[in-house]
Design a protein around this motif. Structure first.
Motif, PDB file in Angstrom:
ATOM      1  N   TYR A  43       0.834  -1.200   0.000  1.00  0.00           N
ATOM      2  CA  TYR A  43       0.000   0.000   0.000  1.00  0.00           C
ATOM      3  C   TYR A  43       0.870   1.253   0.000  1.00  0.00           C
ATOM      4  O   TYR A  43       0.577   2.224  -0.705  1.00  0.00           O
ATOM      5  CB  TYR A  43      -0.961   0.029   1.187  1.00  0.00           C
ATOM      6  CG  TYR A  43      -1.838   1.246   1.133  1.00  0.00           C
ATOM      7  CD1 TYR A  43      -2.916   1.289   0.256  1.00  0.00           C
ATOM      8  CD2 TYR A  43      -1.544   2.374   1.877  1.00  0.00           C
ATOM      9  CE1 TYR A  43      -3.696   2.430   0.152  1.00  0.00           C
ATOM     10  CE2 TYR A  43      -2.316   3.516   1.782  1.00  0.00           C
ATOM     11  CZ  TYR A  43      -3.397   3.540   0.917  1.00  0.00           C
ATOM     12  OH  TYR A  43      -4.158   4.675   0.807  1.00  0.00           O
ATOM     13  N   GLN A  44       1.950   1.233   0.771  1.00  0.00           N
ATOM     14  CA  GLN A  44       2.845   2.384   0.835  1.00  0.00           C
ATOM     15  C   GLN A  44       3.365   2.734  -0.554  1.00  0.00           C
ATOM     16  O   GLN A  44       3.483   3.902  -0.904  1.00  0.00           O
ATOM     17  CB  GLN A  44       4.009   2.086   1.768  1.00  0.00           C
ATOM     18  CG  GLN A  44       4.980   3.235   1.910  1.00  0.00           C
ATOM     19  CD  GLN A  44       6.133   2.898   2.836  1.00  0.00           C
ATOM     20  OE1 GLN A  44       6.073   1.945   3.595  1.00  0.00           O
ATOM     21  NE2 GLN A  44       7.185   3.675   2.758  1.00  0.00           N
ATOM     22  N   THR A  46       1.974   1.544  -3.658  1.00  0.00           N
ATOM     23  CA  THR A  46       0.995   1.577  -4.744  1.00  0.00           C
ATOM     24  C   THR A  46      -0.244   2.417  -4.480  1.00  0.00           C
ATOM     25  O   THR A  46      -0.932   2.794  -5.413  1.00  0.00           O
ATOM     26  CB  THR A  46       0.515   0.149  -5.078  1.00  0.00           C
ATOM     27  OG1 THR A  46      -0.249  -0.358  -3.969  1.00  0.00           O
ATOM     28  CG2 THR A  46       1.689  -0.770  -5.387  1.00  0.00           C
ATOM     29  N   ARG A  47      -0.584   2.613  -3.219  1.00  0.00           N
ATOM     30  CA  ARG A  47      -1.822   3.300  -2.816  1.00  0.00           C
ATOM     31  C   ARG A  47      -3.067   2.587  -3.378  1.00  0.00           C
ATOM     32  O   ARG A  47      -4.102   3.190  -3.618  1.00  0.00           O
ATOM     33  CB  ARG A  47      -1.834   4.761  -3.233  1.00  0.00           C
ATOM     34  CG  ARG A  47      -0.768   5.608  -2.586  1.00  0.00           C
ATOM     35  CD  ARG A  47      -0.963   5.645  -1.079  1.00  0.00           C
ATOM     36  NE  ARG A  47      -0.128   6.622  -0.438  1.00  0.00           N
ATOM     37  CZ  ARG A  47       1.028   6.341   0.149  1.00  0.00           C
ATOM     38  NH1 ARG A  47       1.488   5.120   0.138  1.00  0.00           N
ATOM     39  NH2 ARG A  47       1.723   7.285   0.739  1.00  0.00           N
ATOM     40  N   ASP A  48      -2.982   1.295  -3.557  1.00  0.00           N
ATOM     41  CA  ASP A  48      -4.090   0.492  -4.084  1.00  0.00           C
ATOM     42  C   ASP A  48      -5.195   0.399  -3.027  1.00  0.00           C
ATOM     43  O   ASP A  48      -5.000  -0.189  -1.964  1.00  0.00           O
ATOM     44  CB  ASP A  48      -3.569  -0.914  -4.419  1.00  0.00           C
ATOM     45  CG  ASP A  48      -4.623  -1.839  -4.997  1.00  0.00           C
ATOM     46  OD1 ASP A  48      -5.835  -1.574  -4.840  1.00  0.00           O
ATOM     47  OD2 ASP A  48      -4.226  -2.863  -5.583  1.00  0.00           O
ATOM     48  N   GLU A 102       1.378  10.807   6.280  1.00  0.00           N
ATOM     49  CA  GLU A 102       1.191   9.492   5.673  1.00  0.00           C
ATOM     50  C   GLU A 102       1.452   8.379   6.689  1.00  0.00           C
ATOM     51  O   GLU A 102       0.743   7.374   6.709  1.00  0.00           O
ATOM     52  CB  GLU A 102       2.111   9.318   4.464  1.00  0.00           C
ATOM     53  CG  GLU A 102       1.686  10.114   3.248  1.00  0.00           C
ATOM     54  CD  GLU A 102       2.658   9.924   2.103  1.00  0.00           C
ATOM     55  OE1 GLU A 102       2.228   9.371   1.069  1.00  0.00           O
ATOM     56  OE2 GLU A 102       3.832  10.314   2.246  1.00  0.00           O
TER      57      GLU A 102
END
Length: 110
Positions: A43-44, A46-48, A102
């Motif tokens: 996630y870090q 790709t931000r999927d 973030e």
């Protein structure tokens, strides 16, 4: 909370993993991966949003008074597929640093 760190560059060619294009190395890494750590790292980079949607469940650690958060087993295959796709793509984004906001957002999601 979640502690996010980054290791020194593994090689001048690939700052993440010199074996990134080696399917056997990827499979070996996945075989021993902590699912939530893998989900967090993916996630870090790709931000999927599908990774966030997987969520976690609270599990007891056998033989201890402690517990941990785990990604449900039902998401293992999808998570591994996403990892294989990311790691197998030489053009995939690599984010080595994230800001404090973030980090707080990631800590609350994982």
């Amino acid at each position: 909370g979640v502690l996010m760190t980054s290791a020194p560059a593994a090689s001048a060619q690939d700052p993440v993993d010199p074996d990134r294009s080696d399917p056997a190395a990827i499979e070996a890494a996945l075989a021993s991966a902590d699912l939530n750590a893998l989900r967090s790292a993916l996630y870090q980079h790709t931000r999927d949003p599908e990774l966030l949607a997987m969520g976690v469940v609270l599990k007891d650690i056998p033989g201890t008074p402690y517990n941990t958060f785990e990604v449900p087993e039902e998401h293992r295959d999808a998570l591994f597929d996403k990892a294989r796709a990311y790691l197998g793509d030489p053009n995939a984004p690599v984010r080595m640093q994230i800001d404090a906001d973030e980090i707080r957002a990631l800590a609350s999601a994982f």
